[in-house]
Design a protein around this motif. Sequence first.
Motif, PDB file in Angstrom:
ATOM      1  N   UNK A 181       0.831  -1.206   0.000  1.00  0.00           N
ATOM      2  CA  UNK A 181       0.000   0.000   0.000  1.00  0.00           C
ATOM      3  C   UNK A 181       0.864   1.254   0.000  1.00  0.00           C
ATOM      4  N   UNK A 182       1.968   1.239   0.780  1.00  0.00           N
ATOM      5  CA  UNK A 182       2.835   2.409   0.850  1.00  0.00           C
ATOM      6  C   UNK A 182       3.432   2.721  -0.513  1.00  0.00           C
ATOM      7  N   UNK A 183       3.863   1.679  -1.222  1.00  0.00           N
ATOM      8  CA  UNK A 183       4.480   1.904  -2.526  1.00  0.00           C
ATOM      9  C   UNK A 183       3.446   2.405  -3.529  1.00  0.00           C
ATOM     10  N   UNK A 184       2.249   1.837  -3.478  1.00  0.00           N
ATOM     11  CA  UNK A 184       1.192   2.288  -4.394  1.00  0.00           C
ATOM     12  C   UNK A 184       0.870   3.758  -4.139  1.00  0.00           C
ATOM     13  N   UNK A 185       0.738   4.106  -2.846  1.00  0.00           N
ATOM     14  CA  UNK A 185       0.469   5.504  -2.486  1.00  0.00           C
ATOM     15  C   UNK A 185       1.557   6.420  -3.010  1.00  0.00           C
ATOM     16  N   UNK A 186       2.803   5.971  -2.871  1.00  0.00           N
ATOM     17  CA  UNK A 186       3.936   6.767  -3.316  1.00  0.00           C
ATOM     18  C   UNK A 186       3.877   6.972  -4.824  1.00  0.00           C
ATOM     19  N   UNK A 187       3.524   5.911  -5.558  1.00  0.00           N
ATOM     20  CA  UNK A 187       3.408   6.019  -7.012  1.00  0.00           C
ATOM     21  C   UNK A 187       2.332   7.017  -7.394  1.00  0.00           C
ATOM     22  N   UNK A 188       1.195   6.947  -6.687  1.00  0.00           N
ATOM     23  CA  UNK A 188       0.102   7.879  -6.972  1.00  0.00           C
ATOM     24  C   UNK A 188       0.573   9.306  -6.734  1.00  0.00           C
ATOM     25  N   UNK A 189       1.306   9.486  -5.630  1.00  0.00           N
ATOM     26  CA  UNK A 189       1.821  10.795  -5.273  1.00  0.00           C
ATOM     27  C   UNK A 189       2.758  11.343  -6.347  1.00  0.00           C
ATOM     28  N   UNK A 190       3.678  10.473  -6.818  1.00  0.00           N
ATOM     29  CA  UNK A 190       4.619  10.872  -7.863  1.00  0.00           C
ATOM     30  C   UNK A 190       3.858  11.268  -9.121  1.00  0.00           C
ATOM     31  N   UNK A 191       2.831  10.489  -9.434  1.00  0.00           N
ATOM     32  CA  UNK A 191       2.054  10.742 -10.634  1.00  0.00           C
ATOM     33  C   UNK A 191       1.343  12.092 -10.526  1.00  0.00           C
ATOM     34  N   UNK A 192       0.790  12.359  -9.323  1.00  0.00           N
ATOM     35  CA  UNK A 192       0.104  13.631  -9.101  1.00  0.00           C
ATOM     36  C   UNK A 192       1.074  14.795  -9.242  1.00  0.00           C
ATOM     37  N   UNK A 193       2.271  14.622  -8.669  1.00  0.00           N
ATOM     38  CA  UNK A 193       3.262  15.696  -8.714  1.00  0.00           C
ATOM     39  C   UNK A 193       3.656  15.976 -10.163  1.00  0.00           C
ATOM     40  N   UNK A 194       3.803  14.915 -10.946  1.00  0.00           N
ATOM     41  CA  UNK A 194       4.200  15.055 -12.340  1.00  0.00           C
ATOM     42  C   UNK A 194       3.105  15.814 -13.090  1.00  0.00           C
ATOM     43  N   UNK A 195       1.839  15.461 -12.771  1.00  0.00           N
ATOM     44  CA  UNK A 195       0.735  16.097 -13.467  1.00  0.00           C
ATOM     45  C   UNK A 195       0.670  17.576 -13.106  1.00  0.00           C
ATOM     46  N   UNK A 196       0.909  17.861 -11.816  1.00  0.00           N
ATOM     47  CA  UNK A 196       0.915  19.264 -11.394  1.00  0.00           C
ATOM     48  C   UNK A 196       1.971  20.040 -12.164  1.00  0.00           C
TER      49      UNK A 196
END
Lengths: 500, 368
Positions: B349-364
């Motif tokens: 779950x931690x890694x998935x959350x981190x991936x989502x976070x990275x993806x959000x940051x990239x989109x921003x």
Amino acid sequence: MSYIEFRAVTKRFPGVLALDGVSFSIPRGTCHALIGENGAGKSTLGKILAGVYTADAGEIRLDGKPIAPADPLAARQLGIAMVHQELAFCPNLSVAENLCLGDLPLRAGGFVDRAALLARATEMLASIHADVDPEALIGTLSTGKEQLVQIAAAVGTGAQVIVMDEPSSSLSAGETHELFSLVRKLKARGLTLIYVSHRMSELFELCDHITVLRDGRHVATEAIAATTPSRVVSQMIGRELRVQTPAHLSRPAGPERLRIEALSSPTKFSNISLSVRAGEIVGLAGLVGAGRSETVQAVFGLDPAATGSVLVNDRPIAPRSIEAALDARIGLLPEDRKRQGLVLGLNCRENTALASLPVLSRLGWVRRGAERTLADRYQKRLRVKAPSLETIVGGLSGGNQQKIALAKWLARDCDVLLIDEPTRGVDVGAKAEIYALLDELACEGKALLVVSSELPELLGLCTRILVLRNGRLAGEVPRADFGEAALMRLMAGVDHASAA
Amino acid sequence: MPPFLRTLFRFQESGLLVVILVLGVLLTAFAGTVRTPKFEKAADGTRQRVFATDDQGNRSPAFEAKNKFLNAQNLAQLAKDTSFIAIMAVGMAIVIISGGIDLSVGSIYALASVLGAMVLNHFGPEGIALAPLAACALGALTCLGAGALCGLANGGLIVALGVHPFIITLGAMAILRGIAFVTTKGQSIGGFPAAFRELVRFELGNGLSVVPLVIMVLVTVLGWIYLSRLAAGRRVYAIGGNEQAARFSGIRVGRVKLGVYVLAGLAAGVSAVLSLGYYGAATSGDGQGYELNVIAASVVGGCSLTGGRGSALGVVLGALIIQMIASGIVILGIDQNYSQIIIGAVVIAAVVLDNVNTWLAKRRLTRA
């Protein structure tokens, strides 16, 4: 009648607007050239059509229907395929397996039907008259052969549109000829081809229409018959090329900074001797595979098999050692900045300081104030456009990344700079800035050895140009004799002079 | 958003702090209470039980109700348990940031423990007499030295043979535990000088053993200094982020990698010293499965397994989260056997959350 239509297609990458409202259309059964400088957006557009990227805004119509392929597979189903330069296949599988990878012929129980596999692959290859052994491993094929397999895969899966991204860039003359005749055959079959390239002569030989992109914007779409190469060049550049003589040429060259004697490396290059004086920019030209990058990397101590000697300020430095090269104040701006030049996950400050850590640290502690001052100085001097020193380098545009990669060596205060492809993937504005900067560095008394695939770049910048051919020094051209024809003759060898 | 909140939000570890707070509140709410005997301080300073006297004059021991999670004893226990893992996780974080992995930490911990135990036993009550402090120091140094040497062997093999660290440390995991087993013949080794246990188990107030905590804080600070202030740490990030670019910048990649594995081994050695003092004995079976907890702490704490990203404080908080979950399972009365399942799920779950976070940051970044 338009078959493919781009309507205000826009694509943004972190830090750059790659495509800005591009609109034009392509008739069915033609070969359409897409040309522009590095960073103009031509590859991006091709990749959007082939589903590698998705557009942020705008619309693409295929045969009147709007399409938006989300991935390459979706594009394939729409009949659009792309021929890449990068490896598009699994190198450890055979040609036949790669060709049928998406739809392997199976027998009961999930076993691969090897006979059917081979038969289908042979048929696919034969349909484009490709002379490739279907049982060979992809990894053992030449780039040209691999491209043929990619085209066979595209045609075999029923593609109606094929996007070719710089297909001839790493082909031999013979392979290029083979590719051209194949393109004509595909066109005769009614396929629509999009040919992305910056090789003017090929486009005029092969294509029906040409679209010029500049800085992500559409400049012109014209019939090949209605335009000329020089017109296309001025459209690409957008203004008359103002020939500005670099300032370093008007200053006398200083003492010899770098001397290379009989530098050789098995299978890469042999017996290369040259020297660069302070205040000189020496160009290193040659075709792909001539050994240019390999030579400068060996000077920097990166080639463990190199023999011969390298002298800086008349003092020989230990061979095959990066540390020795660094101690002798040599810096190398590598060809591939994303893989070799920068740590994309670190910020501007950390990347700028990367080669200067021994100077910037005391007893192992990084002096943060000194580091910030240093990074700030070069960020200002190179006019890096980044929100702050703490901005992650991976989010910057190509030009700004290149400036940071260069700043790393300026921060280190190198006397000798080996610069491999100074402006690859850099937009037009940043290019001019980088040229001005290199000129400035030469004026300061640094010795520069510049490798470039873009002849106009070397012709504009250099004091003299050395030409490599098949790993050997083929000749030296002083500025007085500069000319593309003469250089091409040297690069390609005299036999090919008429072809060039 | 007010600026200070934004700063806090951007602060890399703030997410972990939020998770810890939420976990703490949830555990407190659902833990229920436990009856524990009451103690008081007698006139002479010793602890003695409190007795209640009822109407008939019968004295009975007094009890008090405490929250099962939120009580000093449990928190002290939690802190101690966390420190063993957290110390090793700081070493592991450095390895992971360099783009490597060390599967052998549990075995290094076991080998360092038994070697240290043998030295301590040698100078113990039944062995040769030596000044207690000298004996303790020798035992501790043996643990640290053994840990560092194991790390050196790992790093040396990885650099010299150019084999992926996963393979080398997987082999080392079996080899080192095997050596520990052969050396001890599978026997537990105890009988240490009393001073050693007293030193490590030194308690402040009501059963709060501070030594592991202090060492954990010290290791965290040292790890933080190493990673964010020293040139060596910068090199670790550079190599993990892009090894080729680091080499092209004149960084001696092999040397840095070697150092990274030595530090991971050393950290395992530090944990071994604490466990020896705490449990007073060691066997070759100690620390089995620690690599899972330690890698889990690093990953939950924000280290990217592809290298180049992570922090010392992050992994310590990650270790705390893992330990809170482990002790939460006990407190909530969930079957012990579920703990591995839950920890495994948390890591994913931690890694998935981190991936989502990275993806959000990239989109921003793209939208900006």
